[in-house]
Design a protein around this motif. Structure first.
Motif, PDB file in Angstrom:
ATOM      1  N   ASN A   3       0.910  -1.058  -0.463  1.00 16.18           N
ATOM      2  CA  ASN A   3       0.413  -0.342   0.223  1.00 16.18           C
ATOM      3  C   ASN A   3       1.011   0.986  -0.195  1.00 16.18           C
ATOM      4  N   THR A   4       0.286   2.319  -0.214  1.00 17.15           N
ATOM      5  CA  THR A   4       1.269   3.405  -0.191  1.00 17.15           C
ATOM      6  C   THR A   4       2.219   4.122   1.339  1.00 17.15           C
ATOM      7  N   ILE A   5       1.413   3.364   2.270  1.00 23.38           N
ATOM      8  CA  ILE A   5       2.865   3.286   3.289  1.00 23.38           C
ATOM      9  C   ILE A   5       4.002   2.741   3.289  1.00 23.38           C
ATOM     10  N   GLY A   6       3.939   0.981   3.034  1.00 18.71           N
ATOM     11  CA  GLY A   6       4.710   0.446   2.443  1.00 18.71           C
ATOM     12  C   GLY A   6       5.472   0.440   1.550  1.00 18.71           C
ATOM     13  N   ALA A   7       5.100   1.021   0.057  1.00 19.43           N
ATOM     14  CA  ALA A   7       5.834   1.117  -0.286  1.00 19.43           C
ATOM     15  C   ALA A   7       6.702   2.285  -0.415  1.00 19.43           C
ATOM     16  N   LEU A   8       6.379   3.164   0.582  1.00 19.72           N
ATOM     17  CA  LEU A   8       7.841   4.030   0.638  1.00 19.72           C
ATOM     18  C   LEU A   8       9.318   3.061   1.427  1.00 19.72           C
ATOM     19  N   GLY A   9       9.004   1.906   1.838  1.00 22.10           N
ATOM     20  CA  GLY A   9      10.861   1.167   1.719  1.00 22.10           C
ATOM     21  C   GLY A   9      11.018   1.424   0.515  1.00 22.10           C
ATOM     22  N   TYR A  10      10.561   1.666  -0.911  1.00 20.98           N
ATOM     23  CA  TYR A  10      11.003   1.472  -1.336  1.00 20.98           C
ATOM     24  C   TYR A  10      11.650   2.290  -2.768  1.00 20.98           C
ATOM     25  N   VAL A  11      10.845   4.024  -2.069  1.00 20.56           N
ATOM     26  CA  VAL A  11      11.286   5.127  -2.560  1.00 20.56           C
ATOM     27  C   VAL A  11      12.297   5.601  -1.778  1.00 20.56           C
ATOM     28  N   GLN A  12      12.505   5.286  -0.900  1.00 21.41           N
ATOM     29  CA  GLN A  12      13.670   4.813   0.265  1.00 21.41           C
ATOM     30  C   GLN A  12      14.734   4.576  -0.136  1.00 21.41           C
ATOM     31  N   ALA A  13      14.329   3.143  -0.977  1.00 20.74           N
ATOM     32  CA  ALA A  13      16.052   2.639  -1.134  1.00 20.74           C
ATOM     33  C   ALA A  13      16.357   2.858  -2.715  1.00 20.74           C
ATOM     34  N   ALA A  14      15.523   3.455  -3.194  1.00 20.64           N
ATOM     35  CA  ALA A  14      15.404   4.253  -4.998  1.00 20.64           C
ATOM     36  C   ALA A  14      16.833   5.395  -4.267  1.00 20.64           C
ATOM     37  N   TYR A  15      16.373   6.560  -3.053  1.00 21.68           N
ATOM     38  CA  TYR A  15      17.460   7.498  -2.923  1.00 21.68           C
ATOM     39  C   TYR A  15      18.598   6.290  -2.523  1.00 21.68           C
ATOM     40  N   GLU A  16      18.567   5.243  -1.302  1.00 23.02           N
ATOM     41  CA  GLU A  16      20.078   5.286  -1.171  1.00 23.02           C
ATOM     42  C   GLU A  16      20.586   4.649  -2.243  1.00 23.02           C
ATOM     43  N   LEU A  17      19.947   3.992  -3.429  1.00 19.73           N
ATOM     44  CA  LEU A  17      20.437   3.549  -4.533  1.00 19.73           C
ATOM     45  C   LEU A  17      21.165   4.081  -5.314  1.00 19.73           C
ATOM     46  N   ALA A  18      21.077   5.327  -5.117  1.00 19.12           N
ATOM     47  CA  ALA A  18      20.985   6.772  -6.201  1.00 19.12           C
ATOM     48  C   ALA A  18      22.491   7.106  -5.305  1.00 19.12           C
ATOM     49  N   GLN A  19      22.397   6.834  -4.232  1.00 17.80           N
ATOM     50  CA  GLN A  19      23.650   7.682  -3.087  1.00 17.80           C
ATOM     51  C   GLN A  19      24.811   6.662  -3.404  1.00 17.80           C
ATOM     52  N   GLN A  20      24.617   5.293  -3.514  1.00 20.04           N
ATOM     53  CA  GLN A  20      25.386   4.500  -3.799  1.00 20.04           C
ATOM     54  C   GLN A  20      26.278   4.308  -5.232  1.00 20.04           C
ATOM     55  N   CYS A  21      25.157   5.074  -6.036  1.00 21.34           N
ATOM     56  CA  CYS A  21      25.293   4.894  -7.295  1.00 21.34           C
ATOM     57  C   CYS A  21      26.826   5.884  -7.801  1.00 21.34           C
ATOM     58  N   ALA A  22      26.073   6.543  -7.424  1.00 20.79           N
ATOM     59  CA  ALA A  22      26.979   8.178  -7.131  1.00 20.79           C
ATOM     60  C   ALA A  22      28.379   7.643  -6.494  1.00 20.79           C
ATOM     61  N   ALA A  23      28.381   7.534  -5.004  1.00 22.53           N
ATOM     62  CA  ALA A  23      29.630   7.479  -4.073  1.00 22.53           C
ATOM     63  C   ALA A  23      30.559   5.255  -5.472  1.00 22.53           C
ATOM     64  N   GLN A  24      30.129   4.774  -5.753  1.00 17.62           N
ATOM     65  CA  GLN A  24      30.923   3.652  -6.360  1.00 17.62           C
ATOM     66  C   GLN A  24      31.022   4.021  -8.406  1.00 17.62           C
ATOM     67  N   ASN A  25      30.580   5.040  -8.557  1.00 17.23           N
ATOM     68  CA  ASN A  25      30.344   5.823  -9.741  1.00 17.23           C
ATOM     69  C   ASN A  25      29.502   4.686 -10.722  1.00 17.23           C
TER      70      ASN A  25
END
Ligand SMILES: *Cc1c(COP(=O)(O)O)cnc(C)c1O
Length: 338
Positions: free
Chosen positions: A165-187
């Motif tokens: 649902n809209t609450i549970g799906a926030l987990g992967y909104v957060q994961a997109a942020y996490e992944l964006a930061q990792q991709c930037a850090a790891q080039n």
């Protein structure tokens, strides 16, 4: 890659109970990639979210359980098929939060106490069966149980199948942020994130996050459970609703919802030969365990697409490992070998 700070700000105001170990690792899988041939491959290890045997559901549960606590709930109810990873993860989280747990399974009581069902029983959940093998029979039954509990003076918090649902799906909104930061850090500049899609919360959240960040990544699901058209419709609606709940523009296009079909096999939860081959390949090239219901079938899809030239040699893919390994310990396991 710069992250828009206004989104970050909004993000942190949402109640969330920390449960997992973040960020989960993002590792190159060059041996697996060269065995497959074609694109570069990285694996996002959300099998290692670190709570209650891990997996993708822990991300959404950090938000769902925070809402349950805010509502002063005393009991969590959810349901699914008996080997559900979501039910196992939800039960562990509910117990940890000091709540009672009621689980609604489709079908009739099981003879074999194994895999995820064994873990749910170990965690002490109260378990009920709908008597109907159709997994959607769980949805009205959860409502019935919640009404019953309310009548008896309890404060139940119901979580739909998969926490989608809209609450549970926030987990992967957060994961997109996490992944964006990792991709930037790891080039790393991925062309696509590839994942298994079931109840749609994971792909919808990830898509909403990737879209909100303006990242040029395709988010590609392989459906392992529901008909592909139903999945596309659900993901679009849920991702738009998630954007709305974050006061972000609801301007997703249906073209951004990419779901592939053809790897479910005879049905949800039934192992396939290509899925078993993909599980062996990941195990024998990387020492990484996939599962037969979700990640094995999704990797089988990725392999087939790479071999058909639908993923190109110059592309970089991130395979999202969503967990599910307890299913490896169900039955006698002969399906796993050639
Ligand atoms: C639930 C699950 C998925 C699918 O996620 P949805 O959000 O239900 O689409 C994928 N892999 C594993 C191991 C899961 O348990």
């Amino acid at each position: 890659m710069k992250l828009p700070e206004s989104h970050e700000l909004q993000w942190h105001s949402i109640p969330r109970v920390p449960l997992g170990f973040w960020p989960t690792p993002l590792k190159e899988a060059s041996r697996l990639a060269s065995t497959i041939g074609g694109p570069k491959l990285w694996i996002k290890r959300d099998d290692l979210t670190g709570f209650g045997f891990g997996g993708n559901k822990i991300r959404g549960l950090e938000f769902l359980i925070a809402e349950a606590l805010a509502q002063q709930a005393d009991t969590v109810i959810t349901g699914a098929g008996a080997q559900s990873n979501s039910v196992r993860a939800t039960t562990a989280v509910a117990v940890h939060a000091g709540m009672n747990m009621v689980v609604v399974y489709s079908g009739t009581p099981l003879d074999n106490i194994e895999g995820n069902y064994r873990l749910v029983r170990l965690l002490g959940a109260e378990v009920r069966f709908t008597g109907d093998p159709d997994r959607s029979s769980v949805d009205p039954y959860i409502e019935t149980c919640a009404a019953e509990l309310r009548r008896d003076g309890h404060r139940p918090y119901a979580i739909p199948r998969g926490g989608a649902n809209t609450i549970g799906a926030l987990g992967y909104v957060q994961a997109a942020y996490e992944l964006a930061q990792q991709c930037a850090a790891q080039n790393i500049s991925p062309d696509a994130i590839v994942l298994a899609t079931g109840s749609c919360g994971t792909q919808a959240g990830l898509l909403a996050g990737v879209h909100a960040l303006g990242l040029p990544w395709r988010v590609e699901g392989f459906t392992v459970s529901r008909p592909v058209e139903e999945v596309r419709t659900r993901i679009y609606a849920l991702a738009q609703a998630v954007l709305g709940s974050l006061d972000l523009p609801q301007n997703l296009t249906p073209q951004e919802v990419v779901v592939h079909d053809g790897f479910i096999g005879p049905g949800y939860g039934i192992p396939t030969a290509e899925g078993a081959a993909a599980i062996r390949l990941a195990a024998r090239s990387e020492g990484i365990f996939l599962d037969p219901t979700y990640t094995g079938k999704a990797l089988a899809g990725l392999i087939a697409y790479a071999q058909r030239g639908l993923y190109r040699d110059h592309e970089t893919l991130i395979f999202l490992h969503t967990g599910g390994e307890p299913a490896l310990f169900v039955g006698e396991g002969s399906w796993l070998y050639e």
